[in-house]
Design a protein around this motif. Structure first.
Motif: not given
Length: 416
Positions: A75-86
């Motif tokens: 619901g917050h695509e492009g605005n709030i990150l949930q995680k970063c995957l390697l």
């Protein structure tokens, strides 16, 4: 501007190295992720700043290189990150961009250093072989050796093994000072000093000699004839002696005298002025304060011990005992765990039948008002000592110490 891309990429690589993926032993799919929350990156959630814009811009650049994949909060695509995957398929590129070497590569180099040590150290350096094999076994099983070596500094591991071998070799050589030893081995006066702590810990842990346990690093090195500074043997009281060909009547020297390690081989005792009591004292203040001329009717030679007896003092005491086996040998120290372990080390390492003096229940009770509170470590150690090979009267003292919850420093005991 803070480089959040470098920070997060390194965090991802740290997680990768802790996982089975880095060694190729994983059996299930594993994702390497950096979660976004107030604990991992609090400034990202600071509504009064624009840090989130920098984070998005930098991480999106990494994503364009296919090194990471960004997962946005629903619901917050492009605005709030949930995680970063390697992206583990591009981990080699990630390492190069981060400017660091893969863990596996660093481990292989450490393994090579350990194997080279095993090949070159020979059969007469069993302790060095045991330590190198211990490191090698841990590395091959993917376990950490951080307690002894930093994989990012393989040269320090090389120096540590070199130092350990040189210390073992020096045990049968003439005494020398640490900086002299360092120049001999490393052609630099300070290198050995930086390695003393780890070297001593390895010697205590891997040596079959139980008497190294409890010694500080300088005391352990002294067992191998390496000294940071000259060691002095302080004495006073009744004795006739010859030092370097000079005859001395110790009883006529106010406050006594001190001789260096180098003078020990030149000491000879005059039997016509032999003491009938030899008293070792653990602490310096108590040594200086001690002024009694007789104990149990016998004339006293008083020696400052300085904690655990080192190699030179031990040889000094052994020679004294060889020439004066009929004297009464006593030890006076702290009424605590350390004091009794020092006493037992003195007795066992010298082979001299020392008895304790003013380290009994009566003295303890008399000095109790001046006692210090036992620590939890003291309590655990005393409990273990109650089951150990101590005399019944000593165990009675240990039991009372546990009950009272206090220990007595030697300086609190008046014997004048």
């Amino acid at each position: 501007m803070k480089r959040y891309d470098a920070y997060i990429l390194n965090k991802l690589l740290d997680s990768y190295e802790r996982s089975s993926l880095s060694r190729g032993t994983n059996q299930i799919h594993v994702s390497i992720a950096f979660p976004f929350n107030r604990k991992t990156i609090p400034e990202y959630f600071d509504e009064s700043s624009l840090v989130f814009e920098d984070v998005h811009e930098q991480l999106q650049a990494l994503e364009e290189k296919d090194l990471v994949r960004l997962v946005w909060k629903k619901g917050h695509e492009g605005n709030i990150l949930q995680k970063c995957l390697l992206n583990t398929e591009k981990v080699g590129q990630a390492y190069r961009l981060a400017g660091r070497r893969p863990l596996a590569e660093k481990e292989r180099e450490a393994e090579r250093i350990c194997r080279d040590c095993l090949v070159s150290c020979g059969q007469d350096r069993e302790l060095l072989r045991a330590f190198a094999q211990f490191l090698l076994d841990r590395l091959e099983k993917g376990k950490s050796i951080q307690a002894y070596a930093d994989l990012d500094q393989p040269d320090q591991l090389q120096l540590l093994l070199q130092m350990l071998g040189a210390v073992l070799d020096h045990g049968q050589q003439e005494p020398c000072f640490l900086r002299e030893f360092s120049i001999q081995i490393f052609h630099d006066s300070k290198t050995a000093e930086k390695l003393v702590g780890k070297t001593a810990r390895i010697l205590a842990a891997f040596s079959p000699r139980e008497d190294l346990q409890g010694l500080d690093p300088d005391q352990i090195l002294a067992e191998y004839n390496i000294y940071r500074n000259p060691s002095w043997i302080m004495m006073k009281g009744f004795a006739g002696m010859e030092v370097g060909g000079q005859s001395l009547d110790l009883s006529k020297i106010p406050g006594g005298l001190a001789i260096t390690d180098q003078a020990v081989p030149s000491v000879h005792w005059e039997k016509e002025k032999a003491p009938s009591v030899v008293l070792t004292i653990e602490n310096l203040t108590s040594f200086h304060r001690f002024s009694r001329q007789e104990i149990d009717g016998g004339r006293v030679l008083c020696l400052y011990l300085g904690g655990y007896v080192n190699r030179i003092r031990r040889e000094f005491l052994k020679e004294l005992y060889r020439q004066m086996p009929d004297a009464l040998y006593l030890h006076f120290g702290d009424i605590d765990c350390g004091g009794f372990f020092i006493y037992r080390h003195l007795r066992d390492s010298s082979g001299i039948p020392f008895e304790t003096w003013h380290m009994d229940l009566q003295t303890y009770l008399a000095c109790l008002p001046s006692g210090k509170a036992l620590t939890e470590h003291d309590r655990r150690t005393l409990a273990d000592m109650l089951g150990g090979a101590w005399q019944p009267e000593q165990k009675a003292l240990f039991s009372r110490m546990l009950k009272e919850g206090r220990k007595i420093e030697q300086e609190a005991v008046s014997v004048d």
